[in-house]
Write a protein that holds these residues in place. Structure first.
Motif, short mmCIF file in Angstrom:
data_model
loop_
_atom_site.label_atom_id
_atom_site.label_comp_id
_atom_site.label_asym_id
_atom_site.label_seq_id
_atom_site.Cartn_x
_atom_site.Cartn_y
_atom_site.Cartn_z
N ASP A 70 -26.43 74.85 57.62
CA ASP A 70 -26.64 74.92 59.18
C ASP A 70 -25.48 73.89 59.87
OD1 ASP A 70 -29.26 75.51 58.94
OD2 ASP A 70 -30.11 73.87 58.30
N TYR A 71 -24.28 74.74 59.51
CA TYR A 71 -23.12 74.09 60.46
C TYR A 71 -22.64 72.69 59.95
CZ TYR A 71 -23.03 78.49 62.95
OH TYR A 71 -23.10 79.78 63.19
N ALA A 72 -23.52 72.27 59.00
CA ALA A 72 -23.12 70.46 58.62
C ALA A 72 -21.66 70.49 58.13
CB ALA A 72 -24.03 70.28 57.61
N HIS A 73 -20.95 69.41 58.21
CA HIS A 73 -19.78 69.11 57.76
C HIS A 73 -20.14 68.45 56.42
CE1 HIS A 73 -17.05 69.73 61.39
NE2 HIS A 73 -18.20 70.37 61.33
N LYS A 74 -19.20 68.32 55.40
CA LYS A 74 -19.34 67.77 53.98
C LYS A 74 -17.89 66.90 53.56
CE LYS A 74 -22.49 71.55 53.19
NZ LYS A 74 -22.63 73.18 52.50
N LEU A 75 -18.61 65.97 53.03
CA LEU A 75 -17.41 65.09 52.38
C LEU A 75 -17.90 64.86 50.77
CD1 LEU A 75 -15.25 63.08 51.99
CD2 LEU A 75 -16.76 61.24 52.85
N ARG A 76 -17.15 65.72 49.92
CA ARG A 76 -17.50 65.60 48.70
C ARG A 76 -16.47 64.57 47.74
NH1 ARG A 76 -17.05 70.60 51.05
NH2 ARG A 76 -18.60 72.16 50.89
N THR A 77 -17.21 64.14 46.82
CA THR A 77 -16.32 62.98 46.16
C THR A 77 -16.83 63.15 44.67
OG1 THR A 77 -17.98 61.09 45.99
CG2 THR A 77 -16.66 61.63 47.76
N ILE A 78 -15.72 62.79 43.68
CA ILE A 78 -15.96 62.78 42.48
C ILE A 78 -15.59 61.30 41.60
CG2 ILE A 78 -15.35 63.69 39.97
CD1 ILE A 78 -14.84 66.40 41.15
N TRP A 79 -16.31 60.85 40.78
CA TRP A 79 -16.18 59.55 40.14
C TRP A 79 -16.13 59.66 38.70
CZ3 TRP A 79 -18.79 56.25 37.17
CH2 TRP A 79 -18.22 54.95 36.71
N MET A 80 -15.54 59.36 37.84
CA MET A 80 -15.69 59.16 36.45
C MET A 80 -15.37 57.72 35.68
SD MET A 80 -14.05 62.70 35.16
CE MET A 80 -14.06 64.24 36.54
N PRO A 81 -16.23 57.59 34.63
CA PRO A 81 -15.89 56.45 34.09
C PRO A 81 -14.34 56.09 33.29
CG PRO A 81 -17.93 57.12 33.11
CD PRO A 81 -17.38 58.31 33.94
N LYS A 82 -13.94 54.90 33.46
CA LYS A 82 -12.48 54.88 32.94
C LYS A 82 -12.30 55.45 31.81
CE LYS A 82 -9.11 51.40 32.33
NZ LYS A 82 -8.72 49.64 32.34
N GLY A 83 -11.20 56.35 31.69
CA GLY A 83 -10.91 56.80 30.10
C GLY A 83 -11.55 58.19 30.15
N ALA A 84 -12.47 58.50 30.93
CA ALA A 84 -13.28 59.73 30.64
C ALA A 84 -12.61 60.89 31.66
CB ALA A 84 -14.59 59.61 31.06
N ALA A 85 -12.77 62.22 31.12
CA ALA A 85 -12.13 63.22 31.88
C ALA A 85 -12.80 64.39 31.71
CB ALA A 85 -10.66 63.55 31.74
N ALA A 86 -12.84 65.41 32.74
CA ALA A 86 -13.47 66.82 32.62
C ALA A 86 -12.68 67.80 31.79
CB ALA A 86 -13.92 67.11 34.02
N LYS A 87 -13.07 68.71 31.11
CA LYS A 87 -12.46 69.76 30.46
C LYS A 87 -12.67 70.82 31.38
CE LYS A 87 -13.80 68.14 25.72
NZ LYS A 87 -14.43 68.40 24.79
N TYR A 88 -11.08 71.54 31.58
CA TYR A 88 -11.05 72.79 32.50
C TYR A 88 -11.90 73.61 31.80
CZ TYR A 88 -8.55 76.52 34.66
OH TYR A 88 -8.19 77.62 35.61
N ASP A 89 -12.30 74.72 32.84
CA ASP A 89 -12.81 75.97 32.58
C ASP A 89 -12.39 76.87 33.41
OD1 ASP A 89 -14.87 78.30 32.24
OD2 ASP A 89 -15.41 77.15 30.86
N ALA A 90 -11.84 78.19 33.11
CA ALA A 90 -11.25 79.10 34.05
C ALA A 90 -12.48 79.77 34.79
CB ALA A 90 -10.45 79.98 33.34
N THR A 91 -13.81 79.92 34.34
CA THR A 91 -14.83 80.53 34.99
C THR A 91 -15.79 79.59 35.30
OG1 THR A 91 -13.99 82.44 33.57
CG2 THR A 91 -16.29 82.46 34.79
N ASP A 92 -16.15 78.77 34.52
CA ASP A 92 -17.56 78.05 34.77
C ASP A 92 -17.23 76.78 35.34
OD1 ASP A 92 -19.31 80.04 33.98
OD2 ASP A 92 -19.10 79.37 31.95
N THR A 93 -18.28 75.81 35.80
CA THR A 93 -18.10 74.41 36.29
C THR A 93 -17.47 73.69 34.85
OG1 THR A 93 -20.30 74.47 37.30
CG2 THR A 93 -19.41 72.36 36.95
N PHE A 94 -16.44 72.64 35.61
CA PHE A 94 -15.90 72.18 34.32
C PHE A 94 -16.96 71.24 33.55
CE2 PHE A 94 -12.07 71.65 37.49
CZ PHE A 94 -11.67 72.84 37.24
#
Length: 382
Positions: A70-94
């Motif tokens: 509906d034409y809304a603007h969006k502010l997106r953010t990510i936070w992770m616990p200290k020392g944690a990280a996401a694993k990259y995936d070329a196709t799917d959600t990390f």
């Protein structure tokens, strides 16, 4: 001009890695269970001093082509616990670690008259920001959605902002907010902004319709592989997340997939249209999604044949077909079901079924232009 406005909009929002310390916010709170009643219980984003601020370690991001709401603007953010990280995936959600908190704040630029129910229908976000946050004198906050990764999976929680724009409260059953879109030419369109309830969140975020477990939609390589203007300068988002310790295993950005910006008129029409369908429709129309029985696949990787709807008859679409015979008729957008359903705001006809109450005029125009440019035709058997 439109391309520059779109690409530059979120470039004006700087990373708020120091904002938490400067503003005295409590550290981000990861809630492993329960439904905190207030958005501020998370300490991810907070309204302070006339701004919506991001806490320390909360990283903003944007998508090459965003989902239309509906034409809304969006502010997106990510936070992770200290020392944690996401694993990259070329196709799917990390593959995000337990403890990850993703937020998405929906807002509109205010109109010059300042009327609360009037919101601007514009792609220009260049005046939304001031210093290190959303400028609440210039924007109207609507809702903030939280996705949190808990030991038993992801949980979704919608929070609706109060009239004073000081706090957002949990709305487990959703909400309906009457608003009026005001265009640059002063034309007006009344609509009901619908905040989804928790079950509706699940209907879109369930990547596997058998397990019904939900996952984030936007944080995929092809959506995130773009530049963003952070506090310390412009940088590719995949590189920035890696540098911040939030992502591992990402290749060089040139080797990562990248969707087109749907508004970039210098990009190929096919790439723009496919990117638009991917983010707006692909999370349901895929082999495991909620619309997997339709035979229509709208992810970016779908082959350009009947999987994509070309000369494909509908499956149980009812009156949503508009009496048209095929999802896509090459060269004939007005005879194509996809264009017909996108151009409708009737709940019994429209697609997507959730997430909008208005017609995305520019999006419909893009898909119609894409269909019109296709060669060939469909054979009708009677």
């Amino acid at each position: 001009m439109r391309k520059r406005l779109f690409q530059g909009a979120f470039a004006l929002l700087v990373a708020m890695s120091l904002a938490g310390c400067q503003q005295g916010m409590a550290p981000v709170a990861y809630h492993a269970d329960g439904r905190p009643p207030k958005l501020s219980d998370w300490h991810v984003v907070e309204a302070r001093g006339g701004k919506l601020l991001l806490n320390q370690g909360v990283v903003p991001y944007d998508l090459n082509t965003p989902l239309f709401t509906d034409y809304a603007h969006k502010l997106r953010t990510i936070w992770m616990p200290k020392g944690a990280a996401a694993k990259y995936d070329a196709t799917d959600t990390f593959d995000f670690p337990v403890g990850t908190v993703i937020s998405k704040t929906f807002y509109y630029p205010k109109t010059p008259d300042g009327k609360t129910s009037d919101v601007a229908r514009t792609y220009d976000s260049s005046h939304d920001f001031a210093g290190e946050g959303l400028d609440l004198a210039k924007v109207h906050l609507v809702e903030t959605r939280i996705l949190v990764h808990r030991p038993d999976g992801w949980a979704a929680m919608p929070y609706v902002w109060n009239d004073t724009q000081t706090e957002a409260e949990l709305a487990r059953t959703g909400a309906v907010l009457p608003l009026t879109l005001v265009a640059d030419d002063k034309s007006r369109e009344d609509f009901n902004y619908v905040v989804p309830d928790e079950s509706q969140c699940s209907s879109c975020h369930a990547q596997d319709w058998v397990s019904r477990k939900i996952h984030p939609i936007g944080p995929k390589a092809r959506h995130l592989n773009r530049d963003y203007h952070y506090a310390d300068g412009e940088q590719n988002q995949l590189e920035h997340l890696t540098k911040a310790g939030y992502l591992t295993g990402a290749p060089a950005t040139a080797q990562a997939p990248r969707n087109a910006n749907w508004m970039d008129e210098h990009a190929a029409l096919d790439a723009r249209a496919r990117a638009y369908l991917d983010i707006n429709c692909g999370h349901c129309h895929n082999a495991k999604g909620a619309a997997n029985t339709t035979g229509l696949t709208l992810e970016a990787s779908a082959p350009e044949d009947r999987h994509l709807g070309i000369c494909k008859p509908p499956v149980a679409a009812g009156r949503g077909t508009g009496d048209h015979l095929f999802d896509i008729v090459p060269g004939q957008p007005d005879d194509s079901i996809i264009a017909y359903r996108m151009a409708s705001a009737d709940p019994g006809e429209m697609m997507p079924e959730l997430g909008r109450s208005t017609v995305h005029r520019e999006g419909v125009a893009l898909i119609k232009a894409w269909i019109a440019a296709q060669q060939g035709g469909c054979v009708t058997v009677r």
